[in-house]
Motif scaffolding. Structure first.
Motif, PDB file in Angstrom:
ATOM      1  N   GLU A  89     -26.763  13.892   3.922  1.00  0.00           N
ATOM      2  CA  GLU A  89     -25.800  13.651   2.846  1.00  0.00           C
ATOM      3  C   GLU A  89     -24.477  14.340   3.133  1.00  0.00           C
ATOM      4  N   ALA A  90     -24.529  15.539   3.678  1.00  0.00           N
ATOM      5  CA  ALA A  90     -23.303  16.268   4.000  1.00  0.00           C
ATOM      6  C   ALA A  90     -22.522  15.560   5.098  1.00  0.00           C
ATOM      7  N   ALA A  91     -23.213  15.037   6.094  1.00  0.00           N
ATOM      8  CA  ALA A  91     -22.536  14.315   7.181  1.00  0.00           C
ATOM      9  C   ALA A  91     -21.820  13.084   6.631  1.00  0.00           C
ATOM     10  N   PHE A  92     -22.491  12.352   5.732  1.00  0.00           N
ATOM     11  CA  PHE A  92     -21.861  11.190   5.111  1.00  0.00           C
ATOM     12  C   PHE A  92     -20.642  11.628   4.301  1.00  0.00           C
ATOM     13  N   ALA A  93     -20.787  12.688   3.510  1.00  0.00           N
ATOM     14  CA  ALA A  93     -19.693  13.162   2.658  1.00  0.00           C
ATOM     15  C   ALA A  93     -18.489  13.573   3.498  1.00  0.00           C
ATOM     16  N   LEU A  94     -18.734  14.258   4.608  1.00  0.00           N
ATOM     17  CA  LEU A  94     -17.614  14.687   5.453  1.00  0.00           C
ATOM     18  C   LEU A  94     -16.848  13.491   6.006  1.00  0.00           C
ATOM     19  N   ASP A  95     -17.569  12.474   6.482  1.00  0.00           N
ATOM     20  CA  ASP A  95     -16.904  11.272   6.993  1.00  0.00           C
ATOM     21  C   ASP A  95     -16.116  10.573   5.883  1.00  0.00           C
ATOM     22  N   TYR A  96     -16.737  10.454   4.721  1.00  0.00           N
ATOM     23  CA  TYR A  96     -16.101   9.786   3.581  1.00  0.00           C
ATOM     24  C   TYR A  96     -14.824  10.520   3.172  1.00  0.00           C
ATOM     25  N   LEU A  97     -14.910  11.836   3.068  1.00  0.00           N
ATOM     26  CA  LEU A  97     -13.742  12.625   2.676  1.00  0.00           C
ATOM     27  C   LEU A  97     -12.657  12.581   3.749  1.00  0.00           C
ATOM     28  N   ASP A  98     -13.049  12.619   5.018  1.00  0.00           N
ATOM     29  CA  ASP A  98     -12.065  12.522   6.104  1.00  0.00           C
ATOM     30  C   ASP A  98     -11.288  11.213   6.042  1.00  0.00           C
ATOM     31  N   GLU A  99     -11.967  10.111   5.734  1.00  0.00           N
ATOM     32  CA  GLU A  99     -11.292   8.811   5.612  1.00  0.00           C
ATOM     33  C   GLU A  99     -10.244   8.856   4.508  1.00  0.00           C
ATOM     34  N   ARG A 100     -10.581   9.460   3.366  1.00  0.00           N
ATOM     35  CA  ARG A 100      -9.644   9.536   2.243  1.00  0.00           C
ATOM     36  C   ARG A 100      -8.462  10.452   2.575  1.00  0.00           C
ATOM     37  N   ILE A 101      -8.747  11.529   3.295  1.00  0.00           N
ATOM     38  CA  ILE A 101      -7.662  12.437   3.702  1.00  0.00           C
ATOM     39  C   ILE A 101      -6.725  11.723   4.670  1.00  0.00           C
ATOM     40  N   ASP A 102      -7.277  10.957   5.610  1.00  0.00           N
ATOM     41  CA  ASP A 102      -6.452  10.192   6.550  1.00  0.00           C
ATOM     42  C   ASP A 102      -5.564   9.193   5.819  1.00  0.00           C
ATOM     43  N   LEU A 103      -6.130   8.524   4.810  1.00  0.00           N
ATOM     44  CA  LEU A 103      -5.321   7.587   4.022  1.00  0.00           C
ATOM     45  C   LEU A 103      -4.186   8.317   3.308  1.00  0.00           C
ATOM     46  N   SER A 104      -4.458   9.500   2.803  1.00  0.00           N
ATOM     47  CA  SER A 104      -3.419  10.285   2.130  1.00  0.00           C
ATOM     48  C   SER A 104      -2.331  10.717   3.104  1.00  0.00           C
ATOM     49  N   LEU A 105      -2.719  11.115   4.300  1.00  0.00           N
ATOM     50  CA  LEU A 105      -1.730  11.513   5.303  1.00  0.00           C
ATOM     51  C   LEU A 105      -0.886  10.317   5.749  1.00  0.00           C
ATOM     52  N   GLU A 106      -1.496   9.145   5.865  1.00  0.00           N
ATOM     53  CA  GLU A 106      -0.740   7.939   6.201  1.00  0.00           C
ATOM     54  C   GLU A 106       0.285   7.636   5.115  1.00  0.00           C
ATOM     55  N   PHE A 107      -0.118   7.818   3.864  1.00  0.00           N
ATOM     56  CA  PHE A 107       0.805   7.572   2.746  1.00  0.00           C
ATOM     57  C   PHE A 107       1.979   8.554   2.804  1.00  0.00           C
ATOM     58  N   LEU A 108       1.673   9.822   3.074  1.00  0.00           N
ATOM     59  CA  LEU A 108       2.738  10.821   3.141  1.00  0.00           C
ATOM     60  C   LEU A 108       3.720  10.548   4.275  1.00  0.00           C
ATOM     61  N   ALA A 109       3.282   9.860   5.306  1.00  0.00           N
ATOM     62  CA  ALA A 109       4.144   9.553   6.444  1.00  0.00           C
ATOM     63  C   ALA A 109       5.079   8.373   6.166  1.00  0.00           C
ATOM     64  N   LEU A 110       4.845   7.636   5.082  1.00  0.00           N
ATOM     65  CA  LEU A 110       5.709   6.499   4.754  1.00  0.00           C
ATOM     66  C   LEU A 110       7.078   7.011   4.276  1.00  0.00           C
ATOM     67  N   PRO A 111       8.174   6.494   4.859  1.00  0.00           N
ATOM     68  CA  PRO A 111       9.505   6.969   4.441  1.00  0.00           C
ATOM     69  C   PRO A 111       9.846   6.548   2.997  1.00  0.00           C
ATOM     70  N   GLU A 112       9.526   5.325   2.645  1.00  0.00           N
ATOM     71  CA  GLU A 112       9.795   4.832   1.292  1.00  0.00           C
ATOM     72  C   GLU A 112       8.642   3.941   0.849  1.00  0.00           C
ATOM     73  N   PRO A 113       7.603   4.554   0.254  1.00  0.00           N
ATOM     74  CA  PRO A 113       6.450   3.752  -0.164  1.00  0.00           C
ATOM     75  C   PRO A 113       6.817   2.783  -1.289  1.00  0.00           C
ATOM     76  N   THR A 114       6.204   1.611  -1.237  1.00  0.00           N
ATOM     77  CA  THR A 114       6.414   0.615  -2.291  1.00  0.00           C
ATOM     78  C   THR A 114       5.573   0.993  -3.504  1.00  0.00           C
ATOM     79  N   GLY A 115       5.815   0.313  -4.594  1.00  0.00           N
ATOM     80  CA  GLY A 115       5.026   0.538  -5.802  1.00  0.00           C
ATOM     81  C   GLY A 115       3.552   0.217  -5.563  1.00  0.00           C
ATOM     82  N   GLU A 116       3.317  -0.835  -4.782  1.00  0.00           N
ATOM     83  CA  GLU A 116       1.940  -1.218  -4.464  1.00  0.00           C
ATOM     84  C   GLU A 116       1.243  -0.138  -3.629  1.00  0.00           C
ATOM     85  N   GLN A 117       1.960   0.428  -2.660  1.00  0.00           N
ATOM     86  CA  GLN A 117       1.399   1.498  -1.829  1.00  0.00           C
ATOM     87  C   GLN A 117       1.140   2.762  -2.657  1.00  0.00           C
ATOM     88  N   THR A 118       2.052   3.023  -3.597  1.00  0.00           N
ATOM     89  CA  THR A 118       1.872   4.192  -4.458  1.00  0.00           C
ATOM     90  C   THR A 118       0.648   4.007  -5.365  1.00  0.00           C
TER      91      THR A 118
END
Length: 154
Positions: free
Chosen positions: A56-85
């Protein structure tokens, strides 16, 4: 008695969790079998629970890492759209809820482990390192010459 399928010729002991049976190869090559003691059954159940928690911990770590990666990708956007936000708000809400649920499970697991006197590391079964518990009870010791179990000299 014949040795179980998983017990190699060089093994002097074998713990069969499927049948809850302990096998021991004597110095003369004969194999004996005894059912797990109550303490050994409890230990085996604890190990299964820890294995489940690990999965369960291994699954949780992968799941959380995916969400963190998505958050970092969002932060890298210079001007996010309303849909992206809006998509990022969903990601952060999911990350927050999952993290809170994980934290609650962690608190519960730790409280159970501490109240039962369990330690956080998996204990080696008697006999994995050193003398097996049954051999110790039967007054035997490992021979430095052949590695077999023999009666202790008095």
């Amino acid at each position: 008695m014949e040795a179980p399928a998983g017990m190699a010729e060089e093994n002097y002991e074998f713990w069969d969790d499927a049948t809850l049976t302990y096998y021991e190869r004597r110095a003369d090559g004969t194999v004996t079998a005894q059912p797990y003691s109550e303490a050994e059954v409890t230990q085996q159940q604890d190990e299964l629970a820890l294995d489940s928690l690990h999965a369960e911990a291994a699954f949780a770590l992968d799941y959380l890492d995916e969400r963190i990666d998505l958050s970092l990708e969002f932060l890298a956007l210079p001007e996010p759209t309303g849909e992206q936000t809006a998509a990022q708000v969903k990601v952060l809400s999911d990350l927050s809820a999952y993290s809170a649920g994980t934290f609650k499970r962690l608190i519960k697991v730790l409280s159970v482990m501490l109240s039962n006197g369990l330690i956080l590391m998996r204990r080696a079964r008697p006999g994995i390192y050193g003398q097996p518990a049954r051999a110790a009870r039967q007054g035997q010791e490992r021979s430095p010459v052949c590695g077999g179990w023999h009666a202790r000299k008095r």
